[in-house]
Design an enzyme around this catalytic site. Sequence first.
Site, PDB file in Angstrom:
ATOM      1  N   CYS A 136      -4.031   0.757  -2.667  1.00  0.00           N
ATOM      2  CA  CYS A 136      -3.885  -0.451  -1.850  1.00  0.00           C
ATOM      3  C   CYS A 136      -2.879  -1.420  -2.449  1.00  0.00           C
ATOM      4  O   CYS A 136      -2.611  -1.404  -3.651  1.00  0.00           O
ATOM      5  CB  CYS A 136      -5.232  -1.145  -1.719  1.00  0.00           C
ATOM      6  SG  CYS A 136      -6.499  -0.152  -0.915  1.00  0.00           S
ATOM      7  N   GLU A 181       0.181   5.192   0.708  1.00  0.00           N
ATOM      8  CA  GLU A 181      -0.780   6.198   1.151  1.00  0.00           C
ATOM      9  C   GLU A 181      -0.419   7.585   0.622  1.00  0.00           C
ATOM     10  O   GLU A 181       0.693   7.821   0.161  1.00  0.00           O
ATOM     11  CB  GLU A 181      -0.853   6.205   2.674  1.00  0.00           C
ATOM     12  CG  GLU A 181      -1.407   4.908   3.229  1.00  0.00           C
ATOM     13  CD  GLU A 181      -1.514   4.881   4.731  1.00  0.00           C
ATOM     14  OE1 GLU A 181      -2.119   3.930   5.242  1.00  0.00           O
ATOM     15  OE2 GLU A 181      -1.001   5.797   5.416  1.00  0.00           O
ATOM     16  N   GLU A 241      -3.192  -4.636  -2.956  1.00  0.00           N
ATOM     17  CA  GLU A 241      -3.784  -5.544  -3.929  1.00  0.00           C
ATOM     18  C   GLU A 241      -3.778  -4.931  -5.320  1.00  0.00           C
ATOM     19  O   GLU A 241      -3.391  -5.571  -6.301  1.00  0.00           O
ATOM     20  CB  GLU A 241      -5.224  -5.898  -3.532  1.00  0.00           C
ATOM     21  CG  GLU A 241      -5.346  -6.686  -2.249  1.00  0.00           C
ATOM     22  CD  GLU A 241      -5.418  -5.832  -0.983  1.00  0.00           C
ATOM     23  OE1 GLU A 241      -5.871  -6.357   0.042  1.00  0.00           O
ATOM     24  OE2 GLU A 241      -5.022  -4.642  -1.011  1.00  0.00           O
ATOM     25  N   ASN A 254       0.838  -1.186   0.000  1.00  0.00           N
ATOM     26  CA  ASN A 254       0.000   0.000   0.000  1.00  0.00           C
ATOM     27  C   ASN A 254       0.884   1.252   0.000  1.00  0.00           C
ATOM     28  O   ASN A 254       1.959   1.274   0.582  1.00  0.00           O
ATOM     29  CB  ASN A 254      -0.999   0.008   1.156  1.00  0.00           C
ATOM     30  CG  ASN A 254      -0.398  -0.158   2.526  1.00  0.00           C
ATOM     31  OD1 ASN A 254       0.555  -0.893   2.738  1.00  0.00           O
ATOM     32  ND2 ASN A 254      -0.980   0.526   3.508  1.00  0.00           N
ATOM     33  N   CYS A 283     -10.018  -4.898   0.921  1.00  0.00           N
ATOM     34  CA  CYS A 283     -11.089  -3.913   1.063  1.00  0.00           C
ATOM     35  C   CYS A 283     -12.044  -4.008  -0.126  1.00  0.00           C
ATOM     36  O   CYS A 283     -11.807  -4.748  -1.083  1.00  0.00           O
ATOM     37  CB  CYS A 283     -10.509  -2.505   1.191  1.00  0.00           C
ATOM     38  SG  CYS A 283      -9.888  -1.814  -0.360  1.00  0.00           S
ATOM     39  N   CYS A 323     -10.700  -3.098  -3.700  1.00  0.00           N
ATOM     40  CA  CYS A 323      -9.756  -4.130  -4.136  1.00  0.00           C
ATOM     41  C   CYS A 323     -10.496  -5.391  -4.555  1.00  0.00           C
ATOM     42  O   CYS A 323     -10.122  -6.052  -5.521  1.00  0.00           O
ATOM     43  CB  CYS A 323      -8.744  -4.437  -3.044  1.00  0.00           C
ATOM     44  SG  CYS A 323      -7.550  -3.098  -2.843  1.00  0.00           S
TER      45      CYS A 323
END
Length: 140
Positions: free
Chosen positions: A57, A48, A59, A46, A90, A93
């Site tokens: 993310c 940010e 994924e 990830n 999430c 994703c």
Amino acid sequence: MSHDIPWAELARLAQQASEHAYAPYSKFPVGVAVLAASGKLYSGCNVENASYGGTTCAERNAIAAAVVAGERRFLALMVYTPQTQLTPPCGICRQVIAEFYAPDSPVRSCNHLGQQQEWRLDELLPSAFTPTYLANSNKI
């Protein structure tokens, strides 16, 4: 299908990827490794952003890295987080995973304690909106 998947290698790569996560806001580093249908493995973490909406993310980063390399079909995905509670992907994703994986594809989560949990993609995202809906739509 799961028995042919190199889960230990996926877990190792996902954990390594998590060590490169840029998570200064959530303090929630995530690493992911994916197995492409070609047999190649790809990883992501990830990343940010201060605007939060600009965050990507792990994924999606792992799948994007594989797509850049020419992959379009995937067999398995492993999420690693250094959390006591095992963490599935999430919502956004899950939608991206559904774009490239079969509904019965295994998605696993692992942690620093060596614990793992597995779901099928269609358990994580039942009735997923996939490219088949677009292909089968009646244009007005």
